[in-house]
Structures are given as structure tokens and as C-alpha cells.
Design an enzyme around this catalytic site. Structure first.
Site, mmCIF file in Angstrom:
data_model
loop_
_atom_site.group_PDB
_atom_site.id
_atom_site.type_symbol
_atom_site.label_atom_id
_atom_site.label_comp_id
_atom_site.label_asym_id
_atom_site.label_seq_id
_atom_site.Cartn_x
_atom_site.Cartn_y
_atom_site.Cartn_z
ATOM 1 N N LEU A 44 0.860 -1.280 -0.100
ATOM 2 C CA LEU A 44 -0.026 0.069 -0.131
ATOM 3 C C LEU A 44 0.676 1.323 0.154
ATOM 4 O O LEU A 44 1.948 1.338 0.577
ATOM 5 C CB LEU A 44 -0.852 -0.008 1.204
ATOM 6 C CG LEU A 44 -1.884 -1.096 1.290
ATOM 7 C CD1 LEU A 44 -2.870 -1.107 2.428
ATOM 8 C CD2 LEU A 44 -2.711 -1.312 0.131
ATOM 9 N N HIS A 48 -3.413 4.322 -2.483
ATOM 10 C CA HIS A 48 -4.526 3.283 -1.725
ATOM 11 C C HIS A 48 -5.080 3.981 -0.712
ATOM 12 O O HIS A 48 -6.392 3.988 -0.501
ATOM 13 C CB HIS A 48 -3.730 2.140 -1.594
ATOM 14 C CG HIS A 48 -3.114 1.249 -2.696
ATOM 15 N ND1 HIS A 48 -1.776 0.938 -2.663
ATOM 16 C CD2 HIS A 48 -3.461 0.395 -3.656
ATOM 17 C CE1 HIS A 48 -1.362 0.247 -3.698
ATOM 18 N NE2 HIS A 48 -2.652 -0.212 -3.980
ATOM 19 N N GLN A 72 -4.867 -12.498 -12.917
ATOM 20 C CA GLN A 72 -4.681 -11.488 -13.711
ATOM 21 C C GLN A 72 -3.252 -11.121 -14.108
ATOM 22 O O GLN A 72 -2.860 -10.150 -14.905
ATOM 23 C CB GLN A 72 -5.260 -10.011 -13.048
ATOM 24 C CG GLN A 72 -4.612 -9.645 -11.722
ATOM 25 C CD GLN A 72 -5.212 -8.468 -10.852
ATOM 26 O OE1 GLN A 72 -6.170 -8.637 -10.426
ATOM 27 N NE2 GLN A 72 -4.624 -7.275 -11.111
ATOM 28 N N GLY A 158 -9.134 3.400 -8.534
ATOM 29 C CA GLY A 158 -8.189 4.699 -8.835
ATOM 30 C C GLY A 158 -8.350 4.760 -10.294
ATOM 31 O O GLY A 158 -8.441 4.010 -11.058
ATOM 32 N N GLU A 159 -8.411 6.104 -10.638
ATOM 33 C CA GLU A 159 -8.235 6.321 -12.078
ATOM 34 C C GLU A 159 -6.967 6.069 -12.565
ATOM 35 O O GLU A 159 -6.765 6.134 -13.836
ATOM 36 C CB GLU A 159 -8.644 7.809 -12.375
ATOM 37 C CG GLU A 159 -10.256 8.272 -12.020
ATOM 38 C CD GLU A 159 -10.528 9.690 -12.175
ATOM 39 O OE1 GLU A 159 -9.408 10.460 -12.224
ATOM 40 O OE2 GLU A 159 -11.628 10.134 -11.913
ATOM 41 N N GLN A 164 -9.190 -0.075 -16.500
ATOM 42 C CA GLN A 164 -9.876 -0.961 -15.375
ATOM 43 C C GLN A 164 -11.087 -0.311 -14.766
ATOM 44 O O GLN A 164 -12.080 -0.914 -14.683
ATOM 45 C CB GLN A 164 -8.840 -1.392 -14.414
ATOM 46 C CG GLN A 164 -9.049 -2.024 -12.976
ATOM 47 C CD GLN A 164 -8.002 -2.443 -12.063
ATOM 48 O OE1 GLN A 164 -7.333 -3.217 -12.440
ATOM 49 N NE2 GLN A 164 -8.054 -1.683 -11.287
ATOM 50 N N SER A 197 2.783 0.431 -6.973
ATOM 51 C CA SER A 197 3.507 -0.610 -6.123
ATOM 52 C C SER A 197 4.633 -1.078 -6.773
ATOM 53 O O SER A 197 5.667 -1.656 -6.305
ATOM 54 C CB SER A 197 2.659 -1.885 -5.646
ATOM 55 O OG SER A 197 1.573 -1.371 -5.199
HETATM 56 P P1 AMP Z 1 -3.482 -2.174 -6.922
HETATM 57 O O1 AMP Z 1 -3.036 -2.562 -5.476
HETATM 58 O O2 AMP Z 1 -2.242 -1.981 -7.709
HETATM 59 O O3 AMP Z 1 -4.267 -3.409 -7.626
HETATM 60 O O4 AMP Z 1 -4.351 -0.927 -7.015
HETATM 61 C C1 AMP Z 1 -5.782 -1.005 -6.193
HETATM 62 C C2 AMP Z 1 -6.368 0.130 -6.424
HETATM 63 O O5 AMP Z 1 -5.776 1.415 -6.002
HETATM 64 C C3 AMP Z 1 -6.686 0.307 -7.681
HETATM 65 O O6 AMP Z 1 -8.137 0.775 -7.662
HETATM 66 C C4 AMP Z 1 -5.815 1.363 -8.541
HETATM 67 O O7 AMP Z 1 -6.333 2.135 -9.473
HETATM 68 C C5 AMP Z 1 -5.657 2.091 -7.128
HETATM 69 N N1 AMP Z 1 -4.540 2.836 -7.288
HETATM 70 C C6 AMP Z 1 -3.227 2.551 -7.663
HETATM 71 N N2 AMP Z 1 -2.183 3.269 -7.552
HETATM 72 C C7 AMP Z 1 -2.980 4.476 -7.353
HETATM 73 C C8 AMP Z 1 -2.616 6.136 -7.271
HETATM 74 N N3 AMP Z 1 -1.272 6.244 -7.590
HETATM 75 N N4 AMP Z 1 -3.485 6.796 -7.226
HETATM 76 C C9 AMP Z 1 -4.801 6.658 -6.996
HETATM 77 N N5 AMP Z 1 -5.205 5.067 -7.027
HETATM 78 C C10 AMP Z 1 -4.400 4.305 -7.190
#
Ligand code: AMP
Length: 294
Positions: A44, A48, A72, A158-159, A164, A197
Site C-alpha cells: 500500500l 491506496h 490477472q 483509482g483512475e 480497469q 506498487s
Molecule cells: P493495485 O493494488 O495496484 O491493484 O491497486 C488497487 C487500487 O488502487 C486500484 O483501484 C488502483 O487503481 C488504485 N491505485 C493504484 N495506484 C494509485 C494511485 N497512484 N492513485 C490513486 N489510486 C491508485
């Protein structure tokens, strides 16, 4: 019991089985509380946490999920080396006042003879869908499961992962899943690089080059806004610029309709500029809205 469960028995309840997740949520439902869900793969960062804060604004109780979803990842992708640090994640979730962590093992999500795939057409074609066959099937399937398991009022995404996000909105509508899907803006490092991440994979030199990516995206977005009929030409110029600033490979750089992801040759309606690049062995994605000209 894991180390984190011992350390924080009450500060952050952790459940690993669907039945326990539902048990916790039903208690809140019986008190009349609303539920927000934030699905993640862990490792995180502040991006997140911003989703968690958005969920907190919209619901009484916030459930974060951590699940590195094997379906995925492609066969040559980073599933095994994807960063995992649950103890550090738990600390961050406690600080952000998360109410419950759901962190199931793979066997809980995919029991033997698991045979169902959620496949979304149209919006998954092209962009990341072209380079990562099967990726969006894995995401759609796991997000459907998480939504059906928790049955939240609202789920925040997240955008940063724009395709996605559009896909999730689409299948939630198509399948009549009773949840409000909310998008949250991309959180960036001080120099503009979108938090991810996967940024830990970058060497110092690669990290220095990576910061040029959002800068080129923003420059291109302004360019398109000012010359809405010259999209192809502006993209070509930006591709050269990316090569000049040391980006090893541009996988795609495209302007798409912000709501439907349809390709756009001219900027004549709300649009998103999306890109994927490679630096060394690391693939980075980012996107920005194209601003309306003043
Ligand atoms: P992940 O853990 O990378 O699968 O991401 C989990 C959620 O966090 C998804 O909805 C991502 O789009 C969001 N997310 C990842 N990086 C960012 C960021 N830099 N800003 C905002 N949301 C993010």
C-alpha cells in the site's frame, strides 16, 4: 495467526474467509451502517490510502481487501515477485482508520474446480488489453467476486488504472451488481510520477527517467487541447519526445473517449490520454484528462 494479527488484535480486525467477512459485515448492517469497499493487491501507498479516505467519506465502515490475484498476471509477468508486506500494510491501514481488512488466501478465492470467468468486451479491447491477454478477465472475475462477497454500498477504484475503472463500471452496470462504483484521482509523487506498487522495481537511473512520462503526458494533453484536430500529429511528436528523454519503449499513447474508451481522431468531446511505456524491464501506465481549451 500471522504476526500482524498478534500485534493488532483489536486495532484492525483481519479476516481471511468469506464467511468471516460476511459475519463482520452483517453486524454492521444490523446496526444500519453503510459499507465501503477498497480492493487492492497490497504494497500500500498513499494512492491506496486516498481511496480509503474517499470510501470513508461515502460510507460508515470501510473494508480494504488485499489479494494478489494470480489470474490477472500473464505467464511471464511478475506474480511471484510482486511486492508483499502485510505487516507494513496493516500499519498503514490502522493509521488510515480502516475498519476491516479482508486478506484471503488464493484457495479461498479459487477453490478446486473453479470454472467461471467474467469477460468484458468492448472497453477491454486495445490499450492494456492488447499487451496483456487475459489480464482484464482476471480483474473482472476477482472484482466481481469481491463485490459479491462483501456486497458493499460503494466501491472505490483509482483512475490510475483508467481502463480497469471503465471496465468495472461497465460490468457492474451490465450485471446489475447493486454497488456504486466511484473513481478517485491519481495520487502522484512530488515529481509527478504516479504512485504504483511497481515503482520499487525501478533503479535510481530508471526512476529519474520515469518522471518524464507524466510530464510528456501533460504536455501532450495541453497540445491536443489547443489543437483539437491534430491528435495524430501531436501524438507522434510526443512519442519522439519520450524517446529523447530516455524512455526505452512506448507501448501505446492514445486519446480515447473518457466514458466509452472509443478511439478519437479529434478532441471533440470529453477525452482521456492514456499511455504505457517500458523503462528497463518495468512497464508503467499513466493517464490524464485532456483539458477543455479556455
Ligand atoms: P493495485 O493494488 O495496484 O491493484 O491497486 C488497487 C487500487 O488502487 C486500484 O483501484 C488502483 O487503481 C488504485 N491505485 C493504484 N495506484 C494509485 C494511485 N497512484 N492513485 C490513486 N489510486 C491508485
Amino acid at each position: 495467526m500471522t504476526k500482524s494479527e498478534k500485534q493488532h488484535p483489536t486495532l484492525l480486525p483481519i479476516v481471511r474467509a468469506v464467511s468471516d467477512l460476511r459475519g463482520e459485515i452483517i453486524k454492521w448492517r444490523n446496526e444500519g451502517r453503510t459499507i465501503g469497499l477498497v480492493p487492492t493487491m497490497g504494497a500500500l501507498h498513499d494512492g491506496h490510502i486516498s481511496l480509503l479516505q474517499e470510501a470513508r467519506r461515502r460510507a460508515d465502515k470501510v473494508v480494504t481487501t488485499i489479494f494478489v490475484n494470480p489470474t490477472q498476471f500473464g505467464p511471464n509477468e511478475d506474480f511471484t515477485k510482486y511486492p508483499r508486506d502485510e505487516a507494513a500494510d496493516v500499519e498503514k491501514l490502522i493509521a488510515a482508520k480502516c475498519d476491516l481488512l479482508y486478506a484471503p488466501p488464493v484457495t479461498e478465492m479459487y477453490p478446486p474446480n473453479f470454472s467461471t470467468t467474467v469477460r468484458v468486451g468492448d472497453v477491454t479491447e486495445g490499450l492494456c488489453g492488447a499487451a496483456r491477454p487475459g489480464h482484464f478477465d482476471g480483474v473482472a472475475t476477482v472484482v466481481t467476486k469481491l463485490l459479491m462477497q462483501a456486497l458493499p454500498d460503494v466501491a472505490v477504484f483509482g483512475e490510475k488504472d483508467y481502463q480497469q475503472f471503465v471496465m468495472i463500471k461497465r460490468f457492474v452496470r451490465d450485471l446489475d451488481i447493486p454497488v456504486e462504483v466511484v473513481g478517485a484521482p491519481t495520487v502522484r509523487e512530488h515529481d509527478g510520477l504516479a504512485m504504483s506498487s511497481r515503482n520499487v522495481y525501478l533503479s535510481e537511473d530508471e526512476r529519474a527517467r520515469a518522471k518524464q512520462f507524466p510530464w510528456v503526458l501533460n504536455t501532450l494533453a495541453i497540445d491536443i487541447s489547443l489543437r483539437p484536430n491534430d491528435v495524430a500529429q501531436a501524438i507522434e511528436k510526443a512519442q519522439k519526445l519520450l524517446a529523447d528523454v530516455g524512455i526505452d519503449r512506448v507501448e501505446y499513447l492514445e486519446v480515447r473517449d473518457a466514458a466509452t474508451l472509443e478511439p478519437m481522431e479529434a478532441f471533440d468531446r470529453p477525452a482521456r490520454l492514456l499511455g504505457a511505456i517500458q523503462i528497463g524491464k518495468t512497464r508503467l501506465i499513466d493517464n490524464v484528462p485532456i483539458p477543455e481549451a479556455e
